[in-house]
Design a protein around this motif. Structure first.
Motif, PDB file in Angstrom:
ATOM      1  N   LYS A 246       0.835  -1.209   0.000  1.00 23.21           N
ATOM      2  CA  LYS A 246       0.000   0.000   0.000  1.00 23.21           C
ATOM      3  C   LYS A 246       0.866   1.254   0.000  1.00 23.21           C
ATOM      4  O   LYS A 246       0.587   2.221  -0.720  1.00 23.21           O
ATOM      5  N   GLU A 247       1.935   1.223   0.814  1.00 26.59           N
ATOM      6  CA  GLU A 247       2.839   2.370   0.871  1.00 26.59           C
ATOM      7  C   GLU A 247       3.546   2.570  -0.455  1.00 26.59           C
ATOM      8  O   GLU A 247       3.702   3.698  -0.931  1.00 26.59           O
ATOM      9  N   GLY A 248       3.989   1.489  -1.085  1.00 24.19           N
ATOM     10  CA  GLY A 248       4.656   1.596  -2.373  1.00 24.19           C
ATOM     11  C   GLY A 248       3.760   2.200  -3.430  1.00 24.19           C
ATOM     12  O   GLY A 248       4.196   3.034  -4.237  1.00 24.19           O
ATOM     13  N   MET A 249       2.499   1.792  -3.458  1.00 23.20           N
ATOM     14  CA  MET A 249       1.544   2.326  -4.425  1.00 23.20           C
ATOM     15  C   MET A 249       1.271   3.809  -4.171  1.00 23.20           C
ATOM     16  O   MET A 249       1.237   4.624  -5.102  1.00 23.20           O
ATOM     17  N   ARG A 250       1.072   4.150  -2.884  1.00 25.33           N
ATOM     18  CA  ARG A 250       0.820   5.555  -2.551  1.00 25.33           C
ATOM     19  C   ARG A 250       2.017   6.430  -2.921  1.00 25.33           C
ATOM     20  O   ARG A 250       1.856   7.520  -3.486  1.00 25.33           O
ATOM     21  N   ALA A 251       3.221   5.949  -2.610  1.00 25.71           N
ATOM     22  CA  ALA A 251       4.423   6.724  -2.904  1.00 25.71           C
ATOM     23  C   ALA A 251       4.593   6.925  -4.405  1.00 25.71           C
ATOM     24  O   ALA A 251       5.016   8.005  -4.854  1.00 25.71           O
ATOM     25  N   PHE A 252       4.252   5.906  -5.185  1.00 16.82           N
ATOM     26  CA  PHE A 252       4.349   6.029  -6.640  1.00 16.82           C
ATOM     27  C   PHE A 252       3.401   7.116  -7.145  1.00 16.82           C
ATOM     28  O   PHE A 252       3.789   7.972  -7.949  1.00 16.82           O
ATOM     29  N   VAL A 253       2.162   7.089  -6.671  1.00 16.29           N
ATOM     30  CA  VAL A 253       1.169   8.071  -7.112  1.00 16.29           C
ATOM     31  C   VAL A 253       1.551   9.468  -6.651  1.00 16.29           C
ATOM     32  O   VAL A 253       1.389  10.455  -7.383  1.00 16.29           O
ATOM     33  N   GLU A 254       2.084   9.557  -5.422  1.00 18.99           N
ATOM     34  CA  GLU A 254       2.429  10.862  -4.851  1.00 18.99           C
ATOM     35  C   GLU A 254       3.826  11.332  -5.245  1.00 18.99           C
ATOM     36  O   GLU A 254       4.273  12.402  -4.817  1.00 18.99           O
ATOM     37  N   LYS A 255       4.514  10.512  -6.058  1.00 22.72           N
ATOM     38  CA  LYS A 255       5.849  10.870  -6.568  1.00 22.72           C
ATOM     39  C   LYS A 255       6.830  11.195  -5.433  1.00 22.72           C
ATOM     40  O   LYS A 255       7.507  12.215  -5.425  1.00 22.72           O
ATOM     41  N   ARG A 256       6.912  10.270  -4.476  1.00 20.72           N
ATOM     42  CA  ARG A 256       7.851  10.403  -3.352  1.00 20.72           C
ATOM     43  C   ARG A 256       8.519   9.062  -3.094  1.00 20.72           C
ATOM     44  O   ARG A 256       8.140   8.036  -3.637  1.00 20.72           O
ATOM     45  N   THR A 257       9.542   9.093  -2.251  1.00 19.50           N
ATOM     46  CA  THR A 257      10.255   7.872  -1.881  1.00 19.50           C
ATOM     47  C   THR A 257       9.430   7.097  -0.876  1.00 19.50           C
ATOM     48  O   THR A 257       9.023   7.661   0.147  1.00 19.50           O
ATOM     49  N   PRO A 258       9.172   5.821  -1.108  1.00 27.36           N
ATOM     50  CA  PRO A 258       8.386   5.051  -0.145  1.00 27.36           C
ATOM     51  C   PRO A 258       9.150   4.813   1.155  1.00 27.36           C
ATOM     52  O   PRO A 258      10.389   4.740   1.163  1.00 27.36           O
ATOM     53  N   GLN A 259       8.424   4.700   2.228  1.00 27.86           N
ATOM     54  CA  GLN A 259       8.994   4.402   3.544  1.00 27.86           C
ATOM     55  C   GLN A 259       8.504   3.021   3.987  1.00 27.86           C
ATOM     56  O   GLN A 259       7.447   2.884   4.588  1.00 27.86           O
ATOM     57  N   PHE A 260       9.257   2.009   3.641  1.00 32.75           N
ATOM     58  CA  PHE A 260       8.845   0.648   3.902  1.00 32.75           C
ATOM     59  C   PHE A 260       9.160   0.245   5.343  1.00 32.75           C
ATOM     60  O   PHE A 260      10.195   0.611   5.893  1.00 32.75           O
ATOM     61  N   GLN A 261       8.241  -0.520   5.929  1.00 29.93           N
ATOM     62  CA  GLN A 261       8.397  -0.962   7.317  1.00 29.93           C
ATOM     63  C   GLN A 261       8.570  -2.478   7.440  1.00 29.93           C
ATOM     64  O   GLN A 261       8.766  -3.000   8.535  1.00 29.93           O
ATOM     65  N   GLY A 262       8.440  -3.182   6.352  1.00 31.37           N
ATOM     66  CA  GLY A 262       8.589  -4.631   6.409  1.00 31.37           C
ATOM     67  C   GLY A 262       7.384  -5.362   6.930  1.00 31.37           C
ATOM     68  O   GLY A 262       7.483  -6.491   7.415  1.00 31.37           O
ATOM     69  N   VAL A 263       6.204  -4.742   6.773  1.00 37.09           N
ATOM     70  CA  VAL A 263       4.954  -5.382   7.221  1.00 37.09           C
ATOM     71  C   VAL A 263       3.900  -5.263   6.127  1.00 37.09           C
ATOM     72  O   VAL A 263       3.994  -4.431   5.250  1.00 37.09           O
TER      73      VAL A 263
END
Length: 263
Positions: A246-263
């Motif tokens: 979900k974070e990866g998809m949001r970051a792609f749409v928002e054109k930012r670096t994703p902040q992955f937590q490993g969950v």
């Protein structure tokens, strides 16, 4: 915990494991097998902040020259004792191979015998230009018994693996690159920086994705295609419901670096 034969450094999300017996060419003697077992199965496996591992040897001569022959030459083992000891070695190397985070072997010098077998357990191998690699056990009346007879053919093909083991040839890093035994060859001064660069590239991606990609590939290489595809579907189904996706998809749409937590 301090180790007699290793050095463990944690650099952000990267663990650097340095084989540290330079006076014995970083051979797998002394307490090195026990130290490797502890560092991988107790320290690294239980630290969720670690996202990649680099293994390197101390000095410029050797990544790991294999068994410590000076220690072994006068040691007499019964068949049952040797079989039990070798089972422990197989379990150690399999634990390194199966650890969920990617492992990069930075081959800073010779990787011979058990040293090459250790490198074969890594996911990626980078060699210094002067490195030499080989399985010379038959020259000593032995055979590669830490997984070499099984992992090397799966990596470079049966014919080439047999040639290396039958002839006991020490091949150059350039030759190792040409047959797919290593991923890259670089000058020694660039070896650790390049390994860390790769490790950081890996650690920037979603940890769950990396974990299941590694597991899917490793599992798939042991089974038929349909069974591998089934495992791939299973792994993808787990990852698709993760917060990191979900974070990866949001970051792609928002054109930012994703902040992955490993969950």
């Amino acid at each position: 915990m301090n180790y007699d034969t290793l050095q463990l450094d944690i650099n952000g999300a990267i663990a650097i494991v340095t084989l540290n017996r330079p006076e014995r060419m970083n051979t797998l003697g002394g307490s090195m097998k026990e130290d490797l077992h502890h560092v991988f199965t107790e320290r690294i496996r239980n630290d969720e902040s670690i996202r990649a591992v680099v293994i390197i040897g101390t000095g410029e001569r050797a990544f790991c020259a294999g068994a410590d022959i000076k220690e072994r030459v006068s040691r007499a083992l019964t068949l049952p004792a040797y079989h039990a000891g070798q089972k422990a070695t197989h379990q150690l190397f399999s634990a390194i191979e199966a650890i969920e985070v990617p492992v990069i072997a930075a081959i800073n010098g010779v990787a011979l015998g058990g040293g090459l077998e250790l490198a074969l357990c890594a996911d990626l191998r980078i060699a210094a230009e002067h490195a030499k690699l080989g399985l010379p056990e038959a020259r000593l009346g032995a055979l590669p018994a830490a997984g070499g007879t099984q992992r090397l053919p799966r990596m470079i093909g049966t014919a080439l693996a047999k040639q290396l083991m039958f002839t006991c040839e020490h091949i150059t890093a350039a030759r190792a690159l040409s047959i797919g035994l290593v991923n890259e060859v670089v000058p020694l001064t660039d070896l650790l920086p390049r390994a860390l660069e790769l490790a950081n590239q890996i650690s920037a991606n979603a940890p769950l994705s990396i974990r299941f990609i590694k597991q899917a590939i490793n599992q798939g290489m042991r089974v038929d295609l349909e069974s591998g595809l089934e495992y791939e579907r299973y792994a993808a189904a787990i990852v698709v419901s993760s917060e990191d996706r979900k974070e990866g998809m949001r970051a792609f749409v928002e054109k930012r670096t994703p902040q992955f937590q490993g969950v």
